[in-house]
Write a protein that holds these residues in place. Structure first.
Motif, mmCIF file in Angstrom:
data_model
loop_
_atom_site.group_PDB
_atom_site.id
_atom_site.type_symbol
_atom_site.label_atom_id
_atom_site.label_comp_id
_atom_site.label_asym_id
_atom_site.label_seq_id
_atom_site.Cartn_x
_atom_site.Cartn_y
_atom_site.Cartn_z
ATOM 1 N N ASP A 117 0.875 -1.177 0.000
ATOM 2 C CA ASP A 117 0.000 0.000 0.000
ATOM 3 C C ASP A 117 0.909 1.222 0.000
ATOM 4 O OD1 ASP A 117 -1.538 2.229 0.687
ATOM 5 O OD2 ASP A 117 -2.837 1.090 2.033
ATOM 6 N N PRO A 118 0.907 2.039 -1.033
ATOM 7 C CA PRO A 118 1.846 3.164 -1.119
ATOM 8 C C PRO A 118 1.676 4.200 -0.014
ATOM 9 C CG PRO A 118 0.209 3.298 -2.876
ATOM 10 C CD PRO A 118 0.005 1.983 -2.180
ATOM 11 N N ASN A 119 0.558 4.157 0.721
ATOM 12 C CA ASN A 119 0.348 5.092 1.825
ATOM 13 C C ASN A 119 0.901 4.578 3.147
ATOM 14 O OD1 ASN A 119 -1.051 7.099 0.332
ATOM 15 N ND2 ASN A 119 -2.892 5.824 0.404
ATOM 16 N N VAL A 120 1.314 3.315 3.207
ATOM 17 C CA VAL A 120 1.749 2.717 4.463
ATOM 18 C C VAL A 120 3.254 2.458 4.431
ATOM 19 C CG1 VAL A 120 1.480 0.755 6.043
ATOM 20 C CG2 VAL A 120 -0.515 1.670 4.824
ATOM 21 N N VAL A 121 3.932 2.954 5.468
ATOM 22 C CA VAL A 121 5.371 2.735 5.607
ATOM 23 C C VAL A 121 5.618 1.933 6.877
ATOM 24 C CG1 VAL A 121 6.036 4.826 4.366
ATOM 25 C CG2 VAL A 121 5.725 4.916 6.846
ATOM 26 N N LEU A 152 0.313 7.036 6.002
ATOM 27 C CA LEU A 152 0.592 8.445 5.749
ATOM 28 C C LEU A 152 -0.651 9.235 5.364
ATOM 29 C CD1 LEU A 152 3.854 7.879 3.689
ATOM 30 C CD2 LEU A 152 3.713 8.631 6.069
ATOM 31 N N ALA A 153 -1.696 8.568 4.895
ATOM 32 C CA ALA A 153 -2.921 9.246 4.485
ATOM 33 C C ALA A 153 -3.897 9.427 5.644
ATOM 34 C CB ALA A 153 -3.592 8.475 3.353
ATOM 35 N N THR A 154 -4.016 8.401 6.511
ATOM 36 C CA THR A 154 -5.019 8.448 7.576
ATOM 37 C C THR A 154 -4.443 8.733 8.955
ATOM 38 O OG1 THR A 154 -4.864 6.081 8.055
ATOM 39 C CG2 THR A 154 -6.438 6.763 6.338
ATOM 40 N N GLY A 155 -3.136 8.511 9.138
ATOM 41 C CA GLY A 155 -2.528 8.714 10.452
ATOM 42 C C GLY A 155 -2.737 7.559 11.408
ATOM 43 N N ASN A 205 -1.831 17.025 13.731
ATOM 44 C CA ASN A 205 -1.047 17.110 12.511
ATOM 45 C C ASN A 205 -0.406 15.759 12.205
ATOM 46 O OD1 ASN A 205 1.560 17.496 11.046
ATOM 47 N ND2 ASN A 205 0.861 19.615 10.976
ATOM 48 N N LEU A 206 -0.474 15.310 10.952
ATOM 49 C CA LEU A 206 0.095 14.005 10.583
ATOM 50 C C LEU A 206 1.604 13.944 10.790
ATOM 51 C CD1 LEU A 206 -1.859 12.994 7.350
ATOM 52 C CD2 LEU A 206 -1.900 11.847 9.562
ATOM 53 N N ASP A 207 2.280 15.087 10.746
ATOM 54 C CA ASP A 207 3.738 15.107 10.909
ATOM 55 C C ASP A 207 4.192 15.118 12.358
ATOM 56 O OD1 ASP A 207 4.101 15.148 8.154
ATOM 57 O OD2 ASP A 207 4.060 17.336 8.084
ATOM 58 N N THR A 208 3.442 15.793 13.231
ATOM 59 C CA THR A 208 3.919 15.977 14.609
ATOM 60 C C THR A 208 2.960 15.498 15.683
ATOM 61 O OG1 THR A 208 3.022 18.230 14.635
ATOM 62 C CG2 THR A 208 5.338 17.958 13.963
ATOM 63 N N GLY A 209 1.725 15.210 15.335
ATOM 64 C CA GLY A 209 0.766 14.711 16.315
ATOM 65 C C GLY A 209 -0.086 15.821 16.885
ATOM 66 N N PRO A 210 -0.659 15.516 18.042
ATOM 67 C CA PRO A 210 -0.427 14.370 18.908
ATOM 68 C C PRO A 210 -0.935 13.052 18.312
ATOM 69 C CG PRO A 210 -1.944 15.939 19.956
ATOM 70 C CD PRO A 210 -1.596 16.474 18.616
ATOM 71 N N PHE A 211 -0.330 11.976 18.834
ATOM 72 C CA PHE A 211 -0.656 10.616 18.448
ATOM 73 C C PHE A 211 -1.173 9.903 19.687
ATOM 74 C CE2 PHE A 211 2.948 12.136 15.993
ATOM 75 C CZ PHE A 211 2.481 11.989 14.692
ATOM 76 N N GLU A 212 -2.398 9.402 19.623
ATOM 77 C CA GLU A 212 -2.995 8.713 20.764
ATOM 78 C C GLU A 212 -3.065 7.227 20.468
ATOM 79 O OE1 GLU A 212 -7.178 8.577 23.214
ATOM 80 O OE2 GLU A 212 -6.504 10.510 22.429
#
Length: 186
Positions: free
Chosen positions: A103-107, A132-135, A168-175
């Motif tokens: 999937d080109p959106n998933v790393v 990378l598309a959905t976070g 933000n997808l680049d910096t978060g926050p990430f829960e």
């Protein structure tokens, strides 16, 4: 990346992930069956906070991190995790590389995490997949018994973080939800 190189990279990642998920020591067949059923969530097994080994305990909690792209480090806190409550720091292993999946959106990439609590530091090496598309992301890894400290020194087990970007997808926050199992040294 060319098709053959990409296929080789994905195959190599799959082999590394598969080998990293199996313990070095093989349990007895009865232990193996119980472990398999427990991981699969078999409802016939007792639903207890403790596993068959009385030194093993389920992990749970909530982690909220933010990412510093310059340093390649995310940091934050774990709450609702009992003795896991504390701060977190996760450093991306840039030497491990970044792999695009089919999937080109998933790393996928490797990182090292440290959970600092009042009882010591729990350390683990993680494999992360990130959309990378959905976070949305998932991280999993084995607890490192040799570099963990305090109550966690000598502990083994697995830890999982399953979550999403709430900013933000680049910096978060990430829960993320924290789950897994830790087996403390006897």
């Amino acid at each position: 990346m060319k098709g053959k190189t990409r296929t080789t990279a994905v195959t190599l990642l799959a082999v590394v992930l598969t080998l990293g998920l199996f313990p070095v020591e093989r349990p007895t067949s009865a232990q193996s069956a119980r472990s398999f059923l427990r991981l699969r969530g078999n409802s016939a097994q007792p639903n207890s906070a403790h596993s068959v080994n009385s030194n093993c305990h389920k992990l749970n909690g909530t982690r909220i991190d933010v990412f510093d792209p310059v340093a390649g480090v995310s940091s934050g806190t774990i709450t609702n995790g009992g003795w896991l409550n504390g701060t977190t720091e996760t450093a991306i292993n840039f030497n491990g590389g970044l792999v695009f999946t089919p999937d080109p959106n998933v790393v996928a990439f490797l990182s090292d995490t440290t959970l600092t609590t009042i009882d010591g530091q729990l350390r683990a090496s993680l494999v992360t997949t990130f959309n990378l598309a959905t976070g949305v992301f998932a991280e999993w890894g084995n607890i490192n018994p040799n570099s963990s400290t305090g109550r966690f020194a000598g502990a083994t087990g697995v830890i999982f973080f399953n979550g999403k970007t709430t900013g933000n997808l680049d910096t978060g926050p990430f829960e993320s939800e924290v789950v897994g199992e830790i087996c403390f040294a006897p």
